[in-house]
Design an enzyme around this catalytic site. Structure first.
Site, PDB file in Angstrom:
ATOM      1  N   ALA A 198      19.221  29.217  62.184  1.00 26.65           N
ATOM      2  CA  ALA A 198      19.427  28.363  63.179  1.00 26.65           C
ATOM      3  C   ALA A 198      19.412  28.542  64.574  1.00 26.65           C
ATOM      4  O   ALA A 198      18.798  27.751  65.256  1.00 26.65           O
ATOM      5  CB  ALA A 198      20.705  27.556  62.727  1.00 26.65           C
ATOM      6  N   ASP A 199      19.850  29.686  65.123  1.00 29.96           N
ATOM      7  CA  ASP A 199      19.668  30.152  66.516  1.00 29.96           C
ATOM      8  C   ASP A 199      18.183  30.352  66.768  1.00 29.96           C
ATOM      9  O   ASP A 199      17.593  29.976  67.653  1.00 29.96           O
ATOM     10  CB  ASP A 199      20.386  31.285  66.599  1.00 29.96           C
ATOM     11  CG  ASP A 199      22.009  31.209  67.062  1.00 29.96           C
ATOM     12  OD1 ASP A 199      22.170  29.957  67.546  1.00 29.96           O
ATOM     13  OD2 ASP A 199      22.754  31.895  66.843  1.00 29.96           O
ATOM     14  N   LEU A 200      17.516  31.271  65.760  1.00 27.71           N
ATOM     15  CA  LEU A 200      16.071  31.303  66.010  1.00 27.71           C
ATOM     16  C   LEU A 200      15.139  30.344  66.164  1.00 27.71           C
ATOM     17  O   LEU A 200      14.245  30.021  66.885  1.00 27.71           O
ATOM     18  CB  LEU A 200      15.718  32.501  65.027  1.00 27.71           C
ATOM     19  CG  LEU A 200      16.634  33.600  65.023  1.00 27.71           C
ATOM     20  CD1 LEU A 200      16.075  34.471  63.731  1.00 27.71           C
ATOM     21  CD2 LEU A 200      16.429  34.732  66.261  1.00 27.71           C
TER      22      LEU A 200
END
Length: 413
Positions: A198-200
């Site tokens: 999700a961050d990436l």
């Protein structure tokens, strides 16, 4: 700028073309107020593409990920250095120690933004307003400024005030509901992905949005505020699983390594490991059956189409597993590749970088940093540009390494 001036490159002092040795974002200056992963991933992408990225870090502590270990690097004097986590997302940047919470620190940042094209921040919604570092304040002195805010839930809505971390977003955004072994199987429970996807993905969406906004700013002289939320990104990442729900009205569930829309499309056992077989159409399935010495399987009416193979997935998986179990990985992959059936080994991470293809493509970047006892190793950018290739000019910086250089230029103006 008047309407007749729009698109007039003569109004922009920066050249419209770049020498082949320059990155495509050469001349773009980015002020990075972000930390941890989503924001730094976005700004590392911009740095790889040639932008000057100035990373503002807390004095004495720096980005949280400098301490997210083990493992840690070792300094030349034998003491503990930065965590490996920090290295993955901060290549190509200049590190400046500065306390935004002080009036002097906030004023320096405001001064810096006058010469920047982009600001990236991932404070809680509204968190920078009290320092006078919000979009409205900074854009008043730099109308072309592209200001990207990355938060858990966005700039508005009932959850806008909440902090957001990748793990909770994978859960709340539905990804864990379709990841892991199915109910009733050993080890069945909702499962996160092994990296912070999700961050990436948020970092990649942010960098795409920044590039789009930069084009708009160059053409019109008008910057804008970009609102990127991890929750929104995770929903977008559901992709076919979301549309499966929209079309069927049924929420997808965990299926282990099986694919919801294709079969066979999963790992199969060999004598020395597992090989993923990824059949994308009916012709490939018939080729798979022939390569395994079971052409009758390819003509079996239960498996004639992908929809039928999904309907009879359990028996198909059992029959194929029995056929692959007698092969070693190398032999099976050679046979399948000769037959035109997509396949690949289930590699450990060390095996990834030993792959001949990985070596040929230069997927490992090695850079020296004077304060460390060994070179820094990171994964190369996957972006390949024929005229303006990615250049790796700076390793992930030591904390405050460029404070004097950057702040000296501000104080002398």
């Amino acid at each position: 700028m008047t309407p007749t001036d729009e698109g007039d490159s003569s109004l922009d002092p920066r050249p419209s073309t770049l020498a082949p040795s320059q990155g495509p974002l050469s001349g773009v200056r980015v002020l990075d107020l972000s930390r941890v992963l989503a924001g730094p991933w976005a700004t590392q992408t911009l740095a790889d593409l040639g932008a000057e990225v100035i990373k503002i870090e807390r004095p004495g502590a720096g980005d949280d990920t400098r301490h997210c270990g083990p493992p840690f690097t070792t300094r030349a004097d034998g003491t503990r250095g930065d965590a490996a986590y920090f290295l993955c997302a901060n290549r190509g940047k200049k590190s400046v120690e500065l306390d935004l919470a002080t009036p002097e620190g906030a004023e320096i940042v405001r001064d810096l933004t006058k010469t920047c094209d982009v600001v990236v921040e991932n404070f809680k919604t509204g968190g920078l307003k009290k320092y006078g570092l919000d979009f409205a304040t900074l854009s008043a002195v730099n109308p072309k400024l592209v200001y990207c805010s990355i938060t858990g839930f966005g700039q508005d809505g009932p959850d806008a005030h909440r902090a957001g971390y990748d793990y909770m977003i994978q859960a709340m955004g539905g990804l864990m509901s379709v990841t892991g072994q199915p109910d009733g199987a050993p080890g069945a429970e909702p499962m996160k992905v092994g990296v912070a996807v999700a961050d990436l993905f948020t970092g990649l969406y942010a960098s795409n949005a920044i590039l789009a906004a930069l084009l708009h700013a160059r053409a019109t002289g008008q910057g804008q505020h970009i609102d990127i939320a991890l929750f929104d990104v995770q929903a977008a990442m559901l992709a076919n699983q979301a549309t499966n729900f929209f079309v069927s009205g049924k929420a997808p569930t965990r299926m282990g390594n099986a694919h919801p829309n294709l079969a066979p499309y999963q790992p199969f056992p060999c004598t020395d490991g597992m090989v993923v077989i990824a059949v994308g159409n009916d012709g490939q399935f018939r080729a798979l059956a022939a390569a395994l010495g079971a052409p009758g399987l390819g003509g079996d009416p239960r498996f004639a189409t992908n929809a039928l193979r999904i309907e009879h997935r359990a028996v198909l998986t059992a029959e194929l597993s029995a056929l692959t179990a007698g092969h070693d990985m190398a032999g099976l992959m050679a046979a399948l590749e000769a037959a035109g059936v997509p396949c690949g080994p289930v590699n450990t991470i060390d095996q990834v970088f030993d792959e001949p293809q990985a070596r040929h493509r230069g997927l490992e970047v090695t850079q020296a940093r004077a304060d460390l006892s060994a070179p820094v190793r990171t994964v190369a950018s996957p972006i390949r540009l024929s005229a303006t290739p990615v250049a790796y000019d700076r390793p992930p910086p030591a904390l405050g390494e460029h404070t004097d250089e950057v702040l000296g230029s501000v104080r002398t103006r």
